[in-house]
Design a protein around this motif. Structure first.
Motif, PDB file in Angstrom:
ATOM      1  N   ALA A 149      38.505  40.520  50.061  1.00  0.00           N
ATOM      2  CA  ALA A 149      37.700  39.870  49.036  1.00  0.00           C
ATOM      3  C   ALA A 149      37.431  38.416  49.411  1.00  0.00           C
ATOM      4  O   ALA A 149      38.147  37.814  50.221  1.00  0.00           O
ATOM      5  N   PHE A 150      36.395  37.840  48.818  1.00  0.00           N
ATOM      6  CA  PHE A 150      36.086  36.430  49.024  1.00  0.00           C
ATOM      7  C   PHE A 150      37.310  35.608  48.627  1.00  0.00           C
ATOM      8  O   PHE A 150      37.943  35.882  47.597  1.00  0.00           O
ATOM      9  N   PRO A 151      37.697  34.627  49.448  1.00  0.00           N
ATOM     10  CA  PRO A 151      38.972  33.940  49.223  1.00  0.00           C
ATOM     11  C   PRO A 151      39.011  33.029  48.000  1.00  0.00           C
ATOM     12  O   PRO A 151      40.090  32.614  47.590  1.00  0.00           O
ATOM     13  N   PHE A 152      37.851  32.710  47.428  1.00  0.00           N
ATOM     14  CA  PHE A 152      37.803  31.842  46.246  1.00  0.00           C
ATOM     15  C   PHE A 152      37.121  32.571  45.095  1.00  0.00           C
ATOM     16  O   PHE A 152      36.286  33.456  45.303  1.00  0.00           O
ATOM     17  N   GLU A 153      37.455  32.175  43.871  1.00  0.00           N
ATOM     18  CA  GLU A 153      36.821  32.781  42.705  1.00  0.00           C
ATOM     19  C   GLU A 153      35.366  32.360  42.562  1.00  0.00           C
ATOM     20  O   GLU A 153      34.575  33.062  41.940  1.00  0.00           O
ATOM     21  N   ASN A 154      35.024  31.224  43.159  1.00  0.00           N
ATOM     22  CA  ASN A 154      33.699  30.635  42.956  1.00  0.00           C
ATOM     23  C   ASN A 154      32.746  30.948  44.112  1.00  0.00           C
ATOM     24  O   ASN A 154      32.089  30.065  44.651  1.00  0.00           O
ATOM     25  N   GLY A 155      32.683  32.228  44.505  1.00  0.00           N
ATOM     26  CA  GLY A 155      31.775  32.513  45.601  1.00  0.00           C
ATOM     27  C   GLY A 155      31.689  33.981  45.952  1.00  0.00           C
ATOM     28  O   GLY A 155      32.317  34.837  45.331  1.00  0.00           O
ATOM     29  N   GLU A 156      30.895  34.272  46.988  1.00  0.00           N
ATOM     30  CA  GLU A 156      30.660  35.643  47.433  1.00  0.00           C
ATOM     31  C   GLU A 156      30.191  35.638  48.875  1.00  0.00           C
ATOM     32  O   GLU A 156      29.723  34.627  49.409  1.00  0.00           O
ATOM     33  N   TYR A 157      30.309  36.806  49.516  1.00  0.00           N
ATOM     34  CA  TYR A 157      29.770  37.006  50.848  1.00  0.00           C
ATOM     35  C   TYR A 157      28.348  37.534  50.742  1.00  0.00           C
ATOM     36  O   TYR A 157      27.983  38.251  49.807  1.00  0.00           O
ATOM     37  N   LEU A 158      27.558  37.221  51.766  1.00  0.00           N
ATOM     38  CA  LEU A 158      26.235  37.802  51.935  1.00  0.00           C
ATOM     39  C   LEU A 158      26.168  38.322  53.364  1.00  0.00           C
ATOM     40  O   LEU A 158      26.423  37.570  54.313  1.00  0.00           O
ATOM     41  N   ILE A 159      25.838  39.599  53.535  1.00  0.00           N
ATOM     42  CA  ILE A 159      25.835  40.210  54.858  1.00  0.00           C
ATOM     43  C   ILE A 159      24.427  40.185  55.439  1.00  0.00           C
ATOM     44  O   ILE A 159      23.451  40.516  54.767  1.00  0.00           O
ATOM     45  N   GLY A 160      24.327  39.752  56.687  1.00  0.00           N
ATOM     46  CA  GLY A 160      23.028  39.730  57.356  1.00  0.00           C
ATOM     47  C   GLY A 160      23.201  39.481  58.843  1.00  0.00           C
ATOM     48  O   GLY A 160      24.070  38.707  59.246  1.00  0.00           O
ATOM     49  N   ARG A 161      22.398  40.132  59.643  1.00  0.00           N
ATOM     50  CA  ARG A 161      22.469  39.957  61.100  1.00  0.00           C
ATOM     51  C   ARG A 161      21.224  39.217  61.576  1.00  0.00           C
ATOM     52  O   ARG A 161      20.104  39.648  61.332  1.00  0.00           O
ATOM     53  N   PRO A 162      21.404  38.071  62.228  1.00  0.00           N
ATOM     54  CA  PRO A 162      20.266  37.305  62.716  1.00  0.00           C
ATOM     55  C   PRO A 162      19.547  38.051  63.849  1.00  0.00           C
ATOM     56  O   PRO A 162      20.094  39.014  64.388  1.00  0.00           O
ATOM     57  N   PRO A 163      18.310  37.601  64.172  1.00  0.00           N
ATOM     58  CA  PRO A 163      17.640  36.376  63.699  1.00  0.00           C
ATOM     59  C   PRO A 163      16.960  36.579  62.346  1.00  0.00           C
ATOM     60  O   PRO A 163      16.631  37.704  61.968  1.00  0.00           O
ATOM     61  N   PHE A 164      16.746  35.455  61.637  1.00  0.00           N
ATOM     62  CA  PHE A 164      16.069  35.455  60.356  1.00  0.00           C
ATOM     63  C   PHE A 164      14.813  34.591  60.471  1.00  0.00           C
ATOM     64  O   PHE A 164      14.854  33.506  61.032  1.00  0.00           O
ATOM     65  N   SER A 165      13.711  35.058  59.907  1.00  0.00           N
ATOM     66  CA  SER A 165      12.466  34.298  59.958  1.00  0.00           C
ATOM     67  C   SER A 165      12.507  33.160  58.940  1.00  0.00           C
ATOM     68  O   SER A 165      13.312  33.160  57.995  1.00  0.00           O
ATOM     69  N   GLU A 166      11.610  32.194  59.114  1.00  0.00           N
ATOM     70  CA  GLU A 166      11.522  31.096  58.148  1.00  0.00           C
ATOM     71  C   GLU A 166      11.154  31.630  56.766  1.00  0.00           C
ATOM     72  O   GLU A 166      11.697  31.173  55.755  1.00  0.00           O
ATOM     73  N   GLU A 167      10.247  32.598  56.721  1.00  0.00           N
ATOM     74  CA  GLU A 167       9.853  33.180  55.433  1.00  0.00           C
ATOM     75  C   GLU A 167      11.043  33.858  54.759  1.00  0.00           C
ATOM     76  O   GLU A 167      11.248  33.714  53.541  1.00  0.00           O
ATOM     77  N   HIS A 168      11.824  34.582  55.537  1.00  0.00           N
ATOM     78  CA  HIS A 168      13.010  35.245  54.982  1.00  0.00           C
ATOM     79  C   HIS A 168      13.953  34.228  54.381  1.00  0.00           C
ATOM     80  O   HIS A 168      14.467  34.413  53.262  1.00  0.00           O
ATOM     81  N   GLU A 169      14.189  33.132  55.104  1.00  0.00           N
ATOM     82  CA  GLU A 169      15.132  32.127  54.627  1.00  0.00           C
ATOM     83  C   GLU A 169      14.610  31.418  53.385  1.00  0.00           C
ATOM     84  O   GLU A 169      15.377  31.143  52.451  1.00  0.00           O
ATOM     85  N   ARG A 170      13.332  31.111  53.352  1.00  0.00           N
ATOM     86  CA  ARG A 170      12.764  30.467  52.146  1.00  0.00           C
ATOM     87  C   ARG A 170      12.926  31.358  50.925  1.00  0.00           C
ATOM     88  O   ARG A 170      13.361  30.895  49.855  1.00  0.00           O
ATOM     89  N   GLU A 171      12.574  32.636  51.066  1.00  0.00           N
ATOM     90  CA  GLU A 171      12.676  33.552  49.932  1.00  0.00           C
ATOM     91  C   GLU A 171      14.127  33.749  49.510  1.00  0.00           C
ATOM     92  O   GLU A 171      14.433  33.835  48.314  1.00  0.00           O
ATOM     93  N   LEU A 172      15.020  33.810  50.492  1.00  0.00           N
ATOM     94  CA  LEU A 172      16.436  33.976  50.184  1.00  0.00           C
ATOM     95  C   LEU A 172      16.971  32.774  49.414  1.00  0.00           C
ATOM     96  O   LEU A 172      17.649  32.937  48.388  1.00  0.00           O
ATOM     97  N   PHE A 173      16.690  31.570  49.888  1.00  0.00           N
ATOM     98  CA  PHE A 173      17.197  30.372  49.216  1.00  0.00           C
ATOM     99  C   PHE A 173      16.623  30.244  47.811  1.00  0.00           C
ATOM    100  O   PHE A 173      17.335  29.816  46.893  1.00  0.00           O
ATOM    101  N   LYS A 174      15.369  30.611  47.629  1.00  0.00           N
ATOM    102  CA  LYS A 174      14.775  30.555  46.287  1.00  0.00           C
ATOM    103  C   LYS A 174      15.416  31.596  45.372  1.00  0.00           C
ATOM    104  O   LYS A 174      15.743  31.296  44.216  1.00  0.00           O
TER     105      LYS A 174
END
Length: 242
Positions: free
Chosen positions: A159-184
């Motif tokens: 499990a995630f080691p802290f109560e205030n967080g989570e894992y996100l699974i993804g294998r690079p490379p990531f496009s700029e569009e992917h990262e913008r949409e993800l952060f939003k």
């Protein structure tokens, strides 16, 4: 002549293919941090060497005549040990170290030396995207007042080691569009990265700039005092000049 390629980067993948196509005998070594790594088209060994003595024995037993170090810029322990052992044994060593990222117009970066220092800059209540991997996650324990999202390649074994967080699974490379949409979508306020350099991993930094996000950049550790190149082409030239 057998070349040991210390791998773990995109440059190492390109080098493995190019060296093999040129007819060089190559063994690629991966530390084993990622499960089911991509095949490199050359013989591969997975896992550590068993410390400095184990590395010394391997070089001798495998008949290694040159070491090309294309590990991650933050794998400094491996690089420093490898350079020192090669120097002691008289084995040619060269490090492929891609240039660092530098802030440009529109970037809002702050530089730190240790993960623990991020808490001095990131305010409580922020949603923080950690693009730093799971191996150093524990060092962000002092960001208890923030929500942390840590991206990693492999599914977590615990499990995630802290109560205030989570894992996100993804294998690079990531496009700029992917990262913008993800952060939003994740409503990210701050991005934390290691100064790995390279063009493909920079997509997250471009996305952060486009969205006006603050970025914490962790400085690289000290690198070995040894021969060094910055490009795949220069690394191939070094091998071919041996």
């Amino acid at each position: 002549m057998t070349i040991l390629l210390l791998a773990g980067t995109g440059e190492a993948q390109t080098l493995a293919r190019a060296l093999s196509e040129q007819g060089h005998a190559v063994v690629a070594s991966l530390a084993g941090a990622t499960r089911a790594p991509r095949a490199l088209g050359v013989p591969m060994r997975i896992g550590g060497f068993g410390g400095e003595e184990g590395f010394q024995r391997y070089l001798q037993e495998a008949g290694i005549r040159a070491v090309l170090d294309a590990t991650h810029p933050f794998a400094a322990h491996i690089s420093n040990r490898s350079a020192a052992v090669c120097a002691a044994q008289g084995i040619p060593y060269c490090q492929l170290l891609r240039p660092e990222w530098t802030a440009g117009p529109g970037d809002n970066w702050v530089f730190i030396d240790r993960e623990e220092d991020a808490a001095a800059h990131i305010p409580e209540g922020a949603r923080v995207f950690l693009a730093t991997g799971r191996q150093t996650l524990e060092r962000f324990a002092n960001l208890a007042g923030c929500y942390l999202i840590c991206r990693q390649i492999d599914p977590p074994e615990a499990a995630f080691p802290f109560e205030n967080g989570e894992y996100l699974i993804g294998r690079p490379p990531f496009s700029e569009e992917h990262e913008r949409e993800l952060f939003k979508r994740l409503a990210i306020d701050w991005l934390v990265v290691k100064n790995a350099g390279g063009s493909a991993p920079m997509s997250k930094l471009v996305a952060a700039r486009d969205l006006g996000l603050r970025v914490v950049v962790i400085n690289r550790p000290a690198q070995p005092d040894a021969p060094r190149v910055q490009t795949v082409e220069a690394a191939l030239a070094w091998v071919n000049a041996l």
